[in-house]
Design an enzyme around this catalytic site. Structure first.
Site, short mmCIF file in Angstrom:
data_model
loop_
_atom_site.label_atom_id
_atom_site.label_comp_id
_atom_site.label_asym_id
_atom_site.label_seq_id
_atom_site.Cartn_x
_atom_site.Cartn_y
_atom_site.Cartn_z
N ASP A 4 49.74 54.11 88.11
CA ASP A 4 51.10 53.83 87.65
C ASP A 4 51.17 52.37 87.21
O ASP A 4 50.13 51.69 87.13
CB ASP A 4 52.12 54.14 88.75
N GLN A 5 52.34 51.89 86.95
CA GLN A 5 52.51 50.52 86.44
C GLN A 5 52.06 49.46 87.44
O GLN A 5 51.77 48.34 87.07
CB GLN A 5 53.99 50.32 86.09
#
Length: 134
Positions: A16-17
């Site tokens: 994810d980020q």
């Protein structure tokens, strides 16, 4: 019964980020381990499907303990909880390269007739192979 283990290097696209492996990928990693385990026994989903058996998921109980990061190399360990009946229950432990447990899971699949979609017994050869593990 001892665990069967595979090592996996998570890909950047699975993060994810925050650089953490997205939780949905744990299921994919566990499936990879289960398929490798089946192969080590001389079986595959393809072989079972040719015998008219499907193995849908009945229940998944995942506990996320520590995040897996992009640079981690993880080990996914899998074993049977008990001999298969109409259901087969797998126990998983995922550890990172520091041997820290990142997640655990108990997964239940149901042997299902491919034509009627009703529960059925597994093929005898599979049960025999599993009995040798205990």
């Amino acid at each position: 019964m001892s665990f069967f283990k595979i090592n996996i290097s998570p890909r950047y696209s699975e993060t994810d980020q925050m650089g953490i492996i997205h939780h949905s990928n744990y299921l994919i990693y566990m499936e990879q381990a289960r398929l490798a385990w089946l192969s080590s026994l001389g079986f595959s989903y393809e072989k079972m499907e040719k015998e008219g058996i499907l193995l849908p998921v009945y229940k998944i109980d995942i506990v996320y303990k520590k995040p897996i990061k992009f640079d981690d190399v993880i080990s996914v360990k899998v074993r049977l909880k008990a001999l298969p009946t109409a259901r087969v229950v797998f126990v998983y432990v995922i550890v990172n390269n520091f041997d820290v447990i990142c997640g655990t899971c108990v997964l239940t699949l149901v042997f299902t007739d491919a034509h009627t979609f009703r529960p059925r017994k597994p093929i005898p050869e599979f049960v025999e192979a599993c009995q040798r593990l205990f």
